[in-house]
Design a protein around this motif. Structure first.
Motif, PDB file in Angstrom:
ATOM      1  N   PHE A 146      27.826  28.547  39.735  1.00 31.84           N
ATOM      2  CA  PHE A 146      26.914  27.582  39.445  1.00 31.84           C
ATOM      3  C   PHE A 146      25.719  27.502  40.719  1.00 31.84           C
ATOM      4  O   PHE A 146      26.908  26.187  41.614  1.00 31.84           O
ATOM      5  N   TRP A 147      25.083  27.739  41.319  1.00 30.75           N
ATOM      6  CA  TRP A 147      25.024  27.209  42.733  1.00 30.75           C
ATOM      7  C   TRP A 147      22.947  27.249  42.760  1.00 30.75           C
ATOM      8  O   TRP A 147      22.387  27.980  42.531  1.00 30.75           O
ATOM      9  N   ALA A 148      22.706  25.605  43.474  1.00 30.96           N
ATOM     10  CA  ALA A 148      21.102  26.038  43.228  1.00 30.96           C
ATOM     11  C   ALA A 148      21.170  25.188  44.713  1.00 30.96           C
ATOM     12  O   ALA A 148      21.180  24.262  44.473  1.00 30.96           O
ATOM     13  N   PRO A 149      21.152  25.896  45.433  1.00 30.57           N
ATOM     14  CA  PRO A 149      21.020  25.753  47.085  1.00 30.57           C
ATOM     15  C   PRO A 149      19.992  24.495  47.482  1.00 30.57           C
ATOM     16  O   PRO A 149      20.632  23.761  48.281  1.00 30.57           O
ATOM     17  N   ARG A 150      19.229  24.643  47.440  1.00 31.68           N
ATOM     18  CA  ARG A 150      18.026  23.289  47.539  1.00 31.68           C
ATOM     19  C   ARG A 150      18.699  21.933  47.270  1.00 31.68           C
ATOM     20  O   ARG A 150      18.084  21.352  47.107  1.00 31.68           O
ATOM     21  N   LEU A 151      18.958  22.188  45.798  1.00 26.16           N
ATOM     22  CA  LEU A 151      19.381  20.834  45.613  1.00 26.16           C
ATOM     23  C   LEU A 151      21.100  20.122  45.748  1.00 26.16           C
ATOM     24  O   LEU A 151      21.289  19.025  45.527  1.00 26.16           O
ATOM     25  N   GLY A 152      22.095  21.510  46.303  1.00 25.90           N
ATOM     26  CA  GLY A 152      23.252  20.875  45.910  1.00 25.90           C
ATOM     27  C   GLY A 152      24.068  21.921  46.326  1.00 25.90           C
ATOM     28  O   GLY A 152      23.799  23.159  46.867  1.00 25.90           O
ATOM     29  N   GLY A 153      25.717  21.507  46.085  1.00 29.08           N
ATOM     30  CA  GLY A 153      26.404  22.450  46.592  1.00 29.08           C
ATOM     31  C   GLY A 153      26.441  23.271  45.518  1.00 29.08           C
ATOM     32  O   GLY A 153      26.010  23.408  44.365  1.00 29.08           O
ATOM     33  N   LYS A 154      27.819  24.399  45.252  1.00 29.02           N
ATOM     34  CA  LYS A 154      28.186  25.559  43.931  1.00 29.02           C
ATOM     35  C   LYS A 154      29.652  24.616  43.772  1.00 29.02           C
ATOM     36  O   LYS A 154      30.554  24.001  43.943  1.00 29.02           O
ATOM     37  N   ILE A 155      29.527  25.393  42.154  1.00 24.35           N
ATOM     38  CA  ILE A 155      30.685  24.661  41.081  1.00 24.35           C
ATOM     39  C   ILE A 155      31.200  26.205  40.972  1.00 24.35           C
ATOM     40  O   ILE A 155      30.209  27.178  39.637  1.00 24.35           O
ATOM     41  N   ASP A 156      32.221  27.054  40.862  1.00 24.76           N
ATOM     42  CA  ASP A 156      32.852  28.194  39.615  1.00 24.76           C
ATOM     43  C   ASP A 156      32.394  27.405  38.066  1.00 24.76           C
ATOM     44  O   ASP A 156      32.793  25.948  37.653  1.00 24.76           O
ATOM     45  N   ALA A 157      32.125  28.178  37.632  1.00 25.80           N
ATOM     46  CA  ALA A 157      32.773  28.836  36.391  1.00 25.80           C
ATOM     47  C   ALA A 157      33.609  29.204  35.384  1.00 25.80           C
ATOM     48  O   ALA A 157      33.862  30.461  35.595  1.00 25.80           O
TER      49      ALA A 157
END
Length: 217
Positions: A146-157
């Motif tokens: 899961f990654w929303a670049p303009r809001l923060g980092g990514k995290i695995d699902a």
């Protein structure tokens, strides 16, 4: 190249608190990389500049250029990373909205347990702007990200496991997200949209989305 910094999936166009921290860390690391590059090029050119005065001392080159210079730069970057990165840690703030995100090939399903009666949404995540929210991320099949670049980092699902990431949209708007882990043939099209509403619009969306009393979904 500079035009890419303002792209919908650019981490250099932050629109949330966590994204601002990540962008700051990126700029600090870039500055460190520039310092190291200049130092290495300078060391390579030093014999040419000083050839009339004789070659530079091996001890100076080895101790100064091989130990002191990289040690100081890398230590400074480590301290900066620890201080700046610590700002990404959750602080136990109250009034954090909980959202559940389930990945599956090749789409996202979002649920809103803190909003009784709100239906799940496919491919579109609705959040209030200016309010922190936690996304509890899992997967139905393989590992996604899961990654929303303009809001923060990514995290695995990860199947059978829940990871949590805290985000916030500073202002109302539509922000793009993407699966950042190759998950098969449809990976490139596995994006989603995060719609950050103003407080009034979010309340209106919840009222419209929730079923009327006595009506099942």
């Amino acid at each position: 190249m500079l035009g890419g910094c303002e792209a919908p999936l650019s981490t250099l166009a932050p629109a949330g608190e966590a994204a601002h921290v990540i962008a700051l860390l990126w700029w600090v690391m870039l500055a460190g990389a520039v310092v190291i590059f200049v130092g290495v090029v300078g060391a390579a050119l030093l014999p040419l500049v000083t050839r009339r005065l004789g070659p530079p001392s091996e001890r100076v080159m080895l101790v100064g250029g091989g130990l002191v210079f990289p040690g100081v730069v890398l230590l400074a970057l480590l301290v900066a990373a620890l201080i700046i990165g610590d700002r990404l840690s959750p602080r136990g703030e109250p009034d954090v909205l909980r959202i559940e995100a389930e990945a599956h090939r090749w789409a996202w399903t979002f649920r809103y347990p803190d909003q009784p009666g709100a239906p799940s949404t496919e491919g579109v995540l609705h959040v209030p702007a200016g309010r922190p929210f936690e996304v509890h991320v899992t997967s139905r099949d393989v590992i996604h990200s899961f990654w929303a670049p303009r809001l923060g980092g990514k995290i695995d699902a990860i199947p059978g496991h829940v990871n949590v990431i805290r985000l916030q949209a500073d202002a109302p708007g539509v922000y793009r997200g993407q699966c950042a882990e190759f998950c098969g043939g449809g990976h490139a099209a596995m994006g989603f949209v995060l719609h950050a509403h103003s407080a009034e619009d979010y309340g209106a969306w919840m009222a419209d989305a929730s079923p009327a009393p006595g009506v099942s979904q």
